[in-house]
Motif scaffolding. Structure first.
Motif, PDB file in Angstrom:
ATOM      1  N   UNK A 141      -1.856   5.821   6.061  1.00 20.92           N
ATOM      2  CA  UNK A 141      -2.314   4.990   4.955  1.00 20.92           C
ATOM      3  C   UNK A 141      -2.055   5.420   3.754  1.00 20.92           C
ATOM      4  N   UNK A 142      -2.155   6.501   3.389  1.00 18.98           N
ATOM      5  CA  UNK A 142      -1.818   7.455   1.911  1.00 18.98           C
ATOM      6  C   UNK A 142      -1.250   8.680   2.568  1.00 18.98           C
TER       7      UNK A 142
ATOM      8  N   UNK B  16      -3.036   3.466  -4.136  1.00 16.62           N
ATOM      9  CA  UNK B  16      -4.005   3.503  -5.263  1.00 16.62           C
ATOM     10  C   UNK B  16      -4.034   2.306  -6.201  1.00 16.62           C
ATOM     11  N   UNK B  17      -3.480   1.237  -5.732  1.00 19.42           N
ATOM     12  CA  UNK B  17      -3.314   0.164  -6.593  1.00 19.42           C
ATOM     13  C   UNK B  17      -4.240  -1.405  -6.114  1.00 19.42           C
ATOM     14  N   UNK B  18      -4.055  -1.653  -4.917  1.00 23.94           N
ATOM     15  CA  UNK B  18      -4.659  -2.858  -4.244  1.00 23.94           C
ATOM     16  C   UNK B  18      -6.070  -2.491  -3.595  1.00 23.94           C
ATOM     17  N   UNK B  19      -7.071  -3.078  -4.289  1.00 24.99           N
ATOM     18  CA  UNK B  19      -8.431  -2.509  -3.684  1.00 24.99           C
ATOM     19  C   UNK B  19      -8.516  -3.264  -2.394  1.00 24.99           C
TER      20      UNK B  19
ATOM     21  N   UNK C  81      -1.218  11.227   0.168  1.00 21.22           N
ATOM     22  CA  UNK C  81      -2.002  11.944  -0.661  1.00 21.22           C
ATOM     23  C   UNK C  81      -0.924  13.171  -1.320  1.00 21.22           C
TER      24      UNK C  81
ATOM     25  N   UNK D 249       0.975  -1.168  -0.027  1.00 26.00           N
ATOM     26  CA  UNK D 249       0.057  -0.074   0.045  1.00 26.00           C
ATOM     27  C   UNK D 249       0.783   1.310   0.046  1.00 26.00           C
TER      28      UNK D 249
ATOM     29  N   UNK E 177      -5.101   9.452   8.432  1.00 24.13           N
ATOM     30  CA  UNK E 177      -4.177   9.893   7.558  1.00 24.13           C
ATOM     31  C   UNK E 177      -4.936  11.120   6.802  1.00 24.13           C
TER      32      UNK E 177
ATOM     33  N   UNK F 131      -9.431   5.403  11.601  1.00 27.01           N
ATOM     34  CA  UNK F 131      -9.000   5.116  10.346  1.00 27.01           C
ATOM     35  C   UNK F 131      -9.162   6.171   9.462  1.00 27.01           C
TER      36      UNK F 131
ATOM     37  N   UNK G 149      -9.945   8.036  -2.816  1.00 25.31           N
ATOM     38  CA  UNK G 149      -8.805   7.132  -3.529  1.00 25.31           C
ATOM     39  C   UNK G 149      -8.819   5.747  -3.101  1.00 25.31           C
ATOM     40  N   UNK G 150      -9.419   5.431  -2.140  1.00 23.17           N
ATOM     41  CA  UNK G 150      -9.482   4.120  -1.444  1.00 23.17           C
ATOM     42  C   UNK G 150     -10.377   3.133  -2.458  1.00 23.17           C
TER      43      UNK G 150
ATOM     44  N   UNK H 240     -10.329   1.895  -5.640  1.00 26.27           N
ATOM     45  CA  UNK H 240      -9.153   1.867  -6.700  1.00 26.27           C
ATOM     46  C   UNK H 240      -9.771   1.878  -8.015  1.00 26.27           C
TER      47      UNK H 240
ATOM     48  N   UNK I 186      -6.315  16.541   7.927  1.00 23.25           N
ATOM     49  CA  UNK I 186      -5.145  17.522   7.811  1.00 23.25           C
ATOM     50  C   UNK I 186      -5.734  18.923   8.044  1.00 23.25           C
TER      51      UNK I 186
ATOM     52  N   UNK J 229      -6.689  -3.589   0.159  1.00 26.80           N
ATOM     53  CA  UNK J 229      -6.037  -2.798   1.387  1.00 26.80           C
ATOM     54  C   UNK J 229      -6.821  -1.567   1.608  1.00 26.80           C
ATOM     55  N   UNK J 230      -8.035  -1.577   2.433  1.00 25.49           N
ATOM     56  CA  UNK J 230      -8.636  -0.306   2.530  1.00 25.49           C
ATOM     57  C   UNK J 230      -8.003   0.242   3.827  1.00 25.49           C
ATOM     58  N   UNK J 231      -8.455   1.529   4.055  1.00 25.55           N
ATOM     59  CA  UNK J 231      -7.730   1.789   5.523  1.00 25.55           C
ATOM     60  C   UNK J 231      -7.986   1.091   6.848  1.00 25.55           C
TER      61      UNK J 231
ATOM     62  N   UNK K  93     -19.463  -7.010  -2.440  1.00 28.75           N
ATOM     63  CA  UNK K  93     -18.402  -6.445  -2.007  1.00 28.75           C
ATOM     64  C   UNK K  93     -18.091  -4.992  -1.646  1.00 28.75           C
TER      65      UNK K  93
ATOM     66  N   UNK L  36      -8.823  12.061  -0.246  1.00 29.38           N
ATOM     67  CA  UNK L  36      -8.006  11.140   0.261  1.00 29.38           C
ATOM     68  C   UNK L  36      -8.758   9.605   0.273  1.00 29.38           C
TER      69      UNK L  36
END
Lengths: 593, 224, 450
Positions: free
Chosen positions: A471-472, A62-65, A474, A57, C234, C231, C432-433, C435, C237, A67-69, C368, C429
């Protein structure tokens, strides 16, 4: 001070007959050690996979769906707690402590074998409870391994319903398991040493494990106390740690508690915990270095004193984890001072390791490579500790990747280097087989260089101000885009290191099956565990007679003797005699370097 | 030999103190060493609870359980009663140990009986205080002072239950094997443990029934 | 041998990496140069030790590796050497510690003339409070917190009435003025960090912590939360804008006092009804929305959210982005609500509209979507009804095509990127989770079931 009654006794233990009593409900410290070790390595691999996932992650956001927060925070939490407690503590003390203490001090077993067995089964139970949290609604806790309330038990955090309960219960069970094991180790060291084994003749491995166990016995209560109080806050609404707060926009019923109190309790446990892991590593690496350098450990007494001093000091430095926690700022003066003082005995240990190699006869075997690698990584990690220990330097770096890099270098990579050194070193005694040399060296090089590639750049992410537990990132205007490249390269290195551990597992299995026979003492070591009648040692360890100890653990290359080592159980009179028969012996063992 | 003296030994000199070490047998047996460490550990648990308790007393929402006429432990007769029972239990255990040393089986059995009885009575007494508090509306989560009271007494009680389980096991072994020697060794340990729990209880008793002024004084002394 | 070379190379590489690395402390913007100096000092001391110890290690491994000499030396200990090494180490440690403690002494004592600003943290937003004309903060308690009183100010404390409240994530501070930030949390632990200021401190619920600094550079600096707070950690901000004293004063004068926020009169739905006529052309008479006009459903939306969005449109915070075609249509419409209370009135009228079910147009993997929604549900509620306390709007029973477009807009930075869209950063942010397209379809198909 000591009593030799137990070791003195003839071997009257009832040897187990059936498979179950021999390998499952075993009371033999060696079997229990292997059970501990296997479970610890197994959960360690799970934690390793979790770290790989979180690196994915971070390296490639932004690549692995999947792995959410929530998942990310659960990964870091479980990774941390498993690595620190269920892998490192369990493997060093439950695994190596169990295996080495009785053998190295010349005892037949732990003094309370039944309690020892229970200790393992409680440990297994704690692991199962912890792993069960992956399968409950909401999943495991995502509160970070420090489990700070109020966050840990409020709904804004993943796993705040079931995950945290199972985590706390599992920790409590682990502490019970540790207590049963720990009382055993301490008592065995104090009361079951062989004839002539004075405290100062013990190998440093035993010293490290012994002092670490005492630390554990006195530090784990703090974790237990905080776990109990947090459980009550969570389940019946007491307000030990919970002040009046709102949660997700709603008032809660809590009033008046103090979250900082938890942090004090946690780190009163947490800092000694660092040394619970580090001291056995210090001890074991000393023995590996001395053996493979064919030279006595340099400054044995200073090494022992340093272990004792570090152990004592580790109880008065905890709040250096809390410089920015909002505690009374005047504590900063005290804790910065104590923390930097602890660097002095630690530095002495490093000097003495290097000086042990100095004018030695260094055999660059696989365990030795890991041990030398440890000196490097530990120096690196120890020195960055001087940044974080100094309260003003900690301000900008606290809670950034610098912290992550520092503690992984000093408490992750370094002890694990020692664990590998120890496994390559003692595997021949445990199984009677040598580990494969080529695979071992490949494993070393990838692990050593790979972990450096992971953690060196990470310090600089910390200087940039990249916070940990994000987590990211940004878009952040003060972090340059190139930091993401750094992150990606760290991830690639981490994955390579992770996969390289398969070499190690493969080596274990391969060597166990087809490994070269090792003989009783392949490294020509002096300590007692290499002098057993059988390899691997059988139940009761010593056959007919317990060993008698005539010298310290480091009689390597003693002047005017033929061989370059004198085992601890050889009396002075026999040393000369040894010289005449030594040729056949060194031929039989060969040179395993 | 003192631990720190032992650390001065120069072990590479082969003629070191080991000769002495052979002779240096003390009365310690391993169970006793283990028990000492265990007591140390439990002591730390209570110590840490106490520290957090004292810290917590200084928050405004804390209401002490004694000190004003309407508070439940201003008159702590029932707790005094329980204390007396625990004291008697310790005494019973003490005389059981003496009887075991003197090989007087009848006295041993009587002593064990009274130890069990009194220890159980103590636990029941503690339970009835809980009930009493509950009936007065002092629930575990209504005030930190109450939370600590329930927590402390529960942890203390559980340690006593643990001790009782060990004592039951020992009694069972004694009854089935009839070895007084083994029992008397075990009784020495139990005696130490019971005395320790008695001291802890006396300490908790004093701590939990103090008034808020006392807490304030202690807190100032401790520098909270 | 190889290991010795490797160690030498790693040391050389580490030093080189340090010297050429573009990744280092970002330029300082406060008075705490002393902290940076202590870091440099620590680098010198530890760097020298690092190089010496490891070079010596490598040298020893090369010189005394097997085969180089017959036999190792036998030397149990060397007291003199140990004493020398201990002394040198102690000196080095003292050299780092002493300056550190001196600087710490300055850090913990805020100067007399420092200005106090209160920073309030909550999951996962910042807000700020200024003491107002009387230069005194009103008393606060988390137990006073309600939707109408998000700061938890004691309503009966006269000192609190003139406190200036900043509800967004952005605060201004005057240049060259020592600032003592008082830190307070409504829920869990947070940490106030502005990297360029170098200092940081936790926000602890139940108590007030503080830290002081003097901004020395104009500009806008990011506030990050650096204590794991759930959660959304991040995404927590904020911004500190360092202004000249004049600009700062102008900004400060625009902030409402506590009394003003309490004095709020609800909009008048009757007045709003007439103003709504213009909205109805696209959003429909009943506020049901219109796919053909790309107008979302607004019936069932909470007034606070409608008001915020209308003001965003009016101020160009939303609907200004060049790719936001439909937002650009909405912006001039919002400007027609020009009266002092007209935005509130319209919102009040919309509140009276009957909520009617929408028609689903998007199919996805609902199961899902349900697991993806776990994150969203924290703020928007498990049933998607929104949460004013967290500034999270309602999602349930909204047109799915609208939700999809907004998610995509957030993801691509078409919405939420404006510096004054104080909650948009967070949503950006979070979006963007998700994907890929499929995840968006799945999650929306789950929201359809709520």
């Amino acid at each position: 001070m000591s009593n030799v009654a137990i070791a003195d006794q003839p071997d009257d233990s009832h040897h187990p007959k059936t498979f179950i009593t021999k390998y499952v409900w075993s009371q033999d410290h060696k079997v229990i050690a292997i059970q501990y070790g296997t479970v610890a390595i197994f959960v360690g691999l799970i934690a390793l996979v979790l770290s790989g996932l979180m690196r994915l992650q971070l390296g490639f956001p932004d690549s692995f769906s999947f792995i959410d927060p929530s998942a990310y925070y659960q990964f870091i939490t479980m990774h941390g707690i498993i690595m620190v407690i269920y892998l490192l503590t369990a493997l060093f003390l439950g695994g190596f402590g169990n295996y080495l203490i009785p053998l190295m001090i010349g005892a037949r077993d732990m003094v309370f074998p039944y309690l020892n067995m229970l200790s393992f089964w409680f440990y297994l139970l704690s692991v199962l409870v912890l792993l069960a949290s992956f399968f409950v609604p909401g999943g495991p806790s995502g509160a970070g391994w420090t489990l700070y309330p109020p966050q840990a038990i409020l709904p804004g955090t993943p796993g705040a319903d079931w995950g945290i309960l199972l985590m706390l219960i599992s920790l409590a069970i682990f502490i019970i398991a540790f207590t049963m094991g720990g009382l055993n180790y301490v008592t065995t060291v104090l009361q079951a040493r062989a004839k002539g084994m004075t405290l100062m003749r013990m190998p440093l491995s035993v010293w490290g494990i012994f002092v670490a166990t005492i630390l554990g016995l006195f530090a784990f209560p703090a974790l237990l106390v905080s776990a109990i109080m947090m459980l009550l806050d969570k389940t019946i609404g007491t307000s030990f740690f919970m002040p009046a707060i709102i949660s997700l926009g709603e008032q809660t019923g809590y009033t008046g508690g103090s979250p900082i109190l938890f942090q004090h309790l946690f780190w009163f446990f947490g800092h000694p915990e660092v040394y619970i892991v580090a001291l056995p590593a210090f001890g074991m690496v000393s023995d590996v270095l001395a053996t493979h350098a064919r030279k006595n450990i340099f400054g044995y007494r200073q090494m022992v004193w340093a272990i004792v001093a570090i152990g004592g000091l580790s109880f008065v430095v905890w709040a250096h984890h809390m410089y920015v926690s909002g505690m009374n700022p005047y504590f900063g003066f005290f804790f910065a001072t104590t923390t930097l003082i602890i660097a002095i005995p630690t530095a002495i240990k490093v000097y003495n390791w290097v000086l042990t190699l100095w004018k030695g006869n260094i055999h660059l075997t696989t365990p030795m490579l890991f041990a030398i690698g440890f000196i490097f990584t530990f120096t690196h990690g120890g020195l960055t500790g001087l940044f974080l220990g100094n309260v003003v330097v900690d301000l900008p770096l606290s809670d950034t990747y610098f912290v992550v890099a520092h503690f992984h270098m000093v408490m992750g990579v370094s002890p694990i280097m020692v664990l590998f050194a120890a496994i390559y070193h003692w595997f021949p005694k445990i199984t009677g087989k040598m580990l494969h040399k080529g695979l071992g060296k490949a494993h070393f090089w990838i692990t050593f260089l790979g972990t450096f590639a992971v953690y060196l750049p990470m310090h600089y992410l910390g200087f940039l101000g990249v916070p940990r537990r994000y987590y990211a990132m940004g878009d952040t205007d003060f972090v340059p885009a190139s930091a993401q490249d750094l992150n990606a390269s760290i991830t690639v290195a981490a994955l390579i290191v992770g996969v390289a551990q398969l070499i190690f597992i493969y080596n274990l299995i391969l060597s166990l099956r087809k490994g070269e026979k090792s003989g009783p003492n392949p490294w020509n070591a002096t300590t007692l565990e290499w002098q057993t009648e059988n390899t691997p040692p059988t139940h009761g360890n010593w056959g007919e007679h317990s060993p008698v100890v005539y010298r310290w653990a480091y009689d390597y290359s003693v002047p005017n003797t033929l061989e370059d080592f004198i085992p601890q159980n050889i009396p002075d009179e026999a040393v000369a005699k040894e010289s005449t028969t030594s040729k056949s012996r060194s031929q039989e063992n060969g040179d395993k370097s | 030999m003192n631990f720190f003296t032992a650390l001065k030994e120069k072990p590479w000199q082969t003629n070191s103190h080991y000769q002495q070490e052979f002779a240096d047998k003390t009365e310690l047996f391993p169970q006793k060493t283990a028990l000492r460490f265990f007591i140390g550990m439990v002591g730390i648990i209570f110590f840490l609870f106490t520290i957090t308790f004292l810290g917590r007393t200084q928050y405004p929402d804390f209401q002490a359980l004694a000190g004003e006429p309407w508070l439940p432990f201003t008159n702590s007769f029932q707790l005094w009663f329980n204390t007396g029972i625990l004291l008697l239990a310790s005494a019973a255990l003490f005389s059981t140990g003496k009887a075991a040393e003197a090989q007087r089986i009848n006295l041993v059995i009587a002593g064990l009986f009274f130890t069990f009885l009194l220890s159980f009575l103590f636990l029941l007494g503690q339970l009835s205080v809980w009930k009493h508090l509950n009936s007065l509306g002092y629930f575990i989560n209504s005030n930190p002072a109450n939370s600590y009271y329930y927590l402390f007494t529960c942890v203390h009680g559980l340690h006593l239950v643990g001790g009782l389980l060990v004592l039951i096991k020992m009694t069972y072994k004694f009854l089935s094997k009839g070895s007084l020697d083994l029992l008397s060794k075990g009784l020495i340990l139990c005696k130490t443990y019971w005395n320790f729990l008695l001291i802890v209880w006396l300490f908790l008793f004093a701590l939990l029934t103090s008034s808020s002024e006392t807490y304030q004084t202690i807190a100032i002394l401790c520098g909270f | 041998m190889k290991i010795a070379i490797a160690i030498i190379l790693l040391v050389v590489f580490s030093v080189a990496f340090h010297l050429v690395s573009p990744w280092y402390l970002p330029p300082i913007a406060s008075n705490w140069q002393a902290i940076d100096d202590t870091i440099s000092l620590t680098f010198w001391v530890t760097g020298i030790v690092f190089i010496l110890v490891n070079f010596f290690l490598a040298y020893v491994v090369i010189k005394y590796r097997k085969g180089k000499q017959e036999r190792a030396d036998y030397e149990p200990e060397n007291k003199r050497l140990e004493i020398i090494l201990t002394t040198i180490t102690t000196i080095g440690v003292a050299a780092m510690l002493a300056p550190g403690l001196l600087v710490w002494d300055q850090i913990i004592a805020a100067p007399e003339d420092s200005k106090e600003i209160e920073v309030v943290g909550q999951q996962w937003q910042w807000s700020f409070r200024f003491p107002g004309d009387d230069n005194k903060f009103g008393k606060v308690n988390n137990q006073f917190i309600t939707v109408a009183n998000p700061f938890g100010i004691n309503p009966s404390d006269p000192a609190g009435q003139d406190d200036l409240l900043v509800s967004g994530n952005e605060v201004h501070m005057p240049l060259e003025q020592p600032i003592k930030v008082l830190l307070r949390s409504k829920d869990v632990l947070h940490n106030f960090t502005v990297t360029q200021f170098r200092v940081k401190m936790d926000l602890v619920p139940g108590t007030v912590t503080s830290i002081w600094f003097k901004p020395t550079r104009l500009g806008s600096f990011e506030i990050l939360c650096e204590e794991l707070c759930g959660i959304g950690h991040f995404a927590m901000r904020g911004r500190v804008v360092v202004d000249t004293p004049e600009d700062y004063q102008t900004w400060l004068n625009q902030q409402p006092t506590f009394a003003q926020t309490q004095d709020f009169t609800a909009g008048d739905p009757l007045k709003g009804q007439s103003a709504y006529m213009i909205c109805a052309t696209c959003h429909g008479q009943k506020g049901e929305g219109n796919a053909a006009m790309n107008a979302p459903k607004i019936a069932g939306m909470a007034p606070w959210y409608v008001e915020r969005q209308l003001r965003y449109y009016q101020q160009g915070i939303r609907g200004k982005h060049k790719d936001d075609m439909f937002g650009q249509q909405m912006a001039p419409m919002a400007l027609t609500l020009s009266g002092a209370t007209s935005v509130d009135d319209v919102a009040a009228y919309i509140k009276t509209l009957q909520d009617i079910p929408v028609v689903e147009t998007i199919q996805g993997d609902t199961k899902r979507g349900m697991s993806l929604y776990r994150t969203c549900g924290t703020c928007h509620g498990a049933t998607g009804l929104g949460n004013q306390g967290l500034n999270a709007p309602r999602l349930a029973n909204q047109h799915d095509w609208y939700l999809k477009r907004q998610l995509e807009n957030f993801k691509q930075g078409i919405r939420g990127k404006h510096p004054h869209d104080v909650y948009g950063v967070q949503m950006r942010l979070m979006s963007r989770t998700l994907r890929d397209e499929q995840s968006i379809m799945d999650i929306i198909s789950y929201i359809n079931t709520l």
